[in-house]
Design a protein around this motif. Structure first.
Motif, PDB file in Angstrom:
ATOM      1  N   VAL A 258      -5.747 -27.611  21.338  1.00 20.34           N
ATOM      2  CA  VAL A 258      -5.623 -26.971  20.553  1.00 20.34           C
ATOM      3  C   VAL A 258      -3.813 -26.543  20.914  1.00 20.34           C
ATOM      4  O   VAL A 258      -2.812 -27.734  20.538  1.00 20.34           O
ATOM      5  CB  VAL A 258      -5.478 -25.293  19.857  1.00 20.34           C
ATOM      6  N   GLU A 259      -3.906 -25.633  22.430  1.00 22.53           N
ATOM      7  CA  GLU A 259      -2.219 -25.859  23.273  1.00 22.53           C
ATOM      8  C   GLU A 259      -1.370 -27.556  23.308  1.00 22.53           C
ATOM      9  O   GLU A 259      -0.607 -27.712  23.103  1.00 22.53           O
ATOM     10  CB  GLU A 259      -2.480 -25.759  23.998  1.00 22.53           C
ATOM     11  N   LEU A 260      -2.560 -28.633  23.099  1.00 27.32           N
ATOM     12  CA  LEU A 260      -1.865 -29.960  23.470  1.00 27.32           C
ATOM     13  C   LEU A 260      -1.651 -30.977  22.781  1.00 27.32           C
ATOM     14  O   LEU A 260      -1.060 -32.505  22.313  1.00 27.32           O
ATOM     15  CB  LEU A 260      -2.800 -30.610  25.154  1.00 27.32           C
ATOM     16  N   ARG A 261      -2.542 -29.695  21.537  1.00 32.59           N
ATOM     17  CA  ARG A 261      -2.290 -30.914  19.785  1.00 32.59           C
ATOM     18  C   ARG A 261      -3.257 -32.259  19.963  1.00 32.59           C
ATOM     19  O   ARG A 261      -2.717 -33.121  19.749  1.00 32.59           O
ATOM     20  CB  ARG A 261      -0.716 -31.201  19.534  1.00 32.59           C
ATOM     21  N   GLN A 262      -4.670 -32.158  20.411  1.00 31.01           N
ATOM     22  CA  GLN A 262      -4.822 -33.204  21.089  1.00 31.01           C
ATOM     23  C   GLN A 262      -5.945 -33.244  19.593  1.00 31.01           C
ATOM     24  O   GLN A 262      -7.841 -33.063  19.686  1.00 31.01           O
ATOM     25  CB  GLN A 262      -6.136 -33.262  22.166  1.00 31.01           C
ATOM     26  N   TYR A 263      -5.885 -32.775  18.386  1.00 28.31           N
ATOM     27  CA  TYR A 263      -6.980 -32.709  17.281  1.00 28.31           C
ATOM     28  C   TYR A 263      -8.180 -34.063  16.702  1.00 28.31           C
ATOM     29  O   TYR A 263      -8.714 -33.465  16.903  1.00 28.31           O
ATOM     30  CB  TYR A 263      -5.670 -32.830  15.743  1.00 28.31           C
ATOM     31  N   ASP A 264      -7.459 -34.607  17.129  1.00 26.62           N
ATOM     32  CA  ASP A 264      -8.707 -35.911  17.170  1.00 26.62           C
ATOM     33  C   ASP A 264      -9.309 -35.382  17.722  1.00 26.62           C
ATOM     34  O   ASP A 264     -10.721 -35.805  17.249  1.00 26.62           O
ATOM     35  CB  ASP A 264      -7.768 -37.424  16.816  1.00 26.62           C
ATOM     36  N   GLU A 265      -8.968 -35.953  18.848  1.00 30.12           N
ATOM     37  CA  GLU A 265     -10.051 -35.397  20.383  1.00 30.12           C
ATOM     38  C   GLU A 265     -10.785 -34.176  19.746  1.00 30.12           C
ATOM     39  O   GLU A 265     -12.223 -33.857  20.149  1.00 30.12           O
ATOM     40  CB  GLU A 265      -9.528 -35.299  21.400  1.00 30.12           C
ATOM     41  N   ALA A 266     -10.647 -33.168  19.591  1.00 31.75           N
ATOM     42  CA  ALA A 266     -11.308 -31.871  19.138  1.00 31.75           C
ATOM     43  C   ALA A 266     -11.658 -32.186  17.887  1.00 31.75           C
ATOM     44  O   ALA A 266     -13.083 -31.249  17.881  1.00 31.75           O
ATOM     45  CB  ALA A 266      -9.814 -30.996  19.131  1.00 31.75           C
ATOM     46  N   LEU A 267     -11.670 -32.818  16.623  1.00 30.55           N
ATOM     47  CA  LEU A 267     -12.695 -33.059  15.963  1.00 30.55           C
ATOM     48  C   LEU A 267     -14.154 -33.696  15.819  1.00 30.55           C
ATOM     49  O   LEU A 267     -15.416 -33.988  15.534  1.00 30.55           O
ATOM     50  CB  LEU A 267     -11.844 -33.860  14.758  1.00 30.55           C
ATOM     51  N   GLN A 268     -13.970 -34.814  17.301  1.00 33.14           N
ATOM     52  CA  GLN A 268     -14.657 -35.092  17.628  1.00 33.14           C
ATOM     53  C   GLN A 268     -16.232 -34.362  18.517  1.00 33.14           C
ATOM     54  O   GLN A 268     -17.400 -34.607  18.723  1.00 33.14           O
ATOM     55  CB  GLN A 268     -14.724 -36.382  18.846  1.00 33.14           C
ATOM     56  N   LEU A 269     -15.688 -32.924  18.494  1.00 29.85           N
ATOM     57  CA  LEU A 269     -16.479 -31.694  18.970  1.00 29.85           C
ATOM     58  C   LEU A 269     -18.052 -31.770  17.149  1.00 29.85           C
ATOM     59  O   LEU A 269     -18.473 -30.986  17.911  1.00 29.85           O
ATOM     60  CB  LEU A 269     -16.205 -30.653  18.984  1.00 29.85           C
ATOM     61  N   TYR A 270     -17.373 -32.143  16.673  1.00 28.52           N
ATOM     62  CA  TYR A 270     -19.134 -32.137  15.677  1.00 28.52           C
ATOM     63  C   TYR A 270     -19.686 -33.321  15.740  1.00 28.52           C
ATOM     64  O   TYR A 270     -21.224 -32.229  15.570  1.00 28.52           O
ATOM     65  CB  TYR A 270     -17.991 -33.195  14.467  1.00 28.52           C
TER      66      TYR A 270
END
Length: 307
Positions: A258-270
């Protein structure tokens, strides 16, 4: 029956409250000072005669084990000078220890910590092993030290006999200025990198745990890029999702993304959602990530699940 063990340095503004609460238990209190230049030692002497000096050797375990060696009782309750006792069920705990001397007891910590990205504090709840028999266990690790069996052949004892005890403390040690955080982060990273190279310690503490702590220390100091690198590398190991530190690893990783605004990578946690959806924190952050990308429908869905 129980000795309270504290290691401390320059905590004159906190140790009085800590000892005030502990003194009500009526147990032996052992304080080890690792080089205070304020009146921490003098304050400790107001509550106990068992105050000792220990020359700091960049090893928290060495200091804790020295402190335990000065205790007259076999059972040790470890607490830090920036922690304040709230709950301690003496009768239950003493009975538990008498029936099972190899019990390794975990306590609840209510931690005040800064919410990532905000100038406000949030309450985080964690658990830590803090009550043990010094004839069976000792501390291992330069920093973020862990209680492990003295005899490596008893390595399975800790898992089968670790229990949550009715003990709760408040901790406010993470409420620091940005400069204090950077200094603490550097000290901890240096010790953890040393620990990562120490094969003797690696017999007791998993390398992936040390890597996670390095990443978390960088994050604490505000270096999210280096923290991200260590956290991501740790996730490449075969980890048990229900291990408390692994859950904290994944939550910290989400906060960093979130801090790095890496939202696409974060969504991979699904992809690992089913492994961590037992945690309200994990589900909340999945909702928060959806909120940040404007997917409010999924955000609301996740927030409801977290609730």
């Amino acid at each position: 029956m129980i000795s309270i063990c504290i290691i401390t340095k320059n905590e004159s503004n906190k140790i009085k409250r800590c000892l005030e609460n502990l003194s009500k238990l009526g147990y032996e209190i052992v304080v080890v000072d690792t080089g205070s230049t304020d009146d921490t030692r003098d304050i400790a002497l107001q509550y106990t005669d068992e105050v000792y000096d220990f020359e700091w050797v960049d090893d928290f375990s060495a200091a804790r084990n020295f402190c335990a060696s000065k205790a007259s009782n076999d059972f040790i309750f470890v607490i830090d000078s920036d922690e304040y006792l709230i709950v301690f069920d003496k009768k239950y705990i003493e009975n538990k220890l008498l029936k099972n001397p190899q019990c390794l007891g975990s306590i609840k910590r209510n931690e005040k910590a800064p919410f990532y990205g905000e100038n406000i504090a949030e309450l985080q709840i964690s658990y830590a092993d803090r009550i043990y028999n010094k004839n069976i266990y000792h501390y291992v690790g330069y920093v973020h030290e862990q209680i492990k069996p003295i005899n490596p052949l008893l390595k399975n004892v800790e898992a089968s006999d670790c229990v949550d005890l009715p003990v709760t403390v408040e901790h406010d040690g993470y409420m620091q200025t940005p400069e204090q955080k950077k200094q603490k982060s550097k000290r901890y990273v240096d010790l953890l990198e040393k620990q990562l190279r120490d094969e003797n310690i690696n017999r007791y503490i998993q390398k992936e745990y040390t890597m996670y702590q390095i990443g978390k220390s960088y994050v604490y100091g505000g270096d999210f890029v280096r923290g991200y690198a260590y956290l991501k590398a740790t996730l490449d190991y075969d980890l048990e999702p229900r291990t408390p530190w692994v859950l904290d690893l994944i939550i910290t990783y989400m906060q960093v993304l979130v801090e790095l605004r890496q939202y696409d990578e974060a969504l991979q946690l699904y992809g690992v959602y089913d492994a961590f959806d037992y945690s309200a924190d994990f589900v909340f952050y999945m909702g928060y990530i959806n909120y940040l990308i404007g997917d409010y429908e999924n955000a609301i869905s996740e927030y409801k699940k977290a609730t």
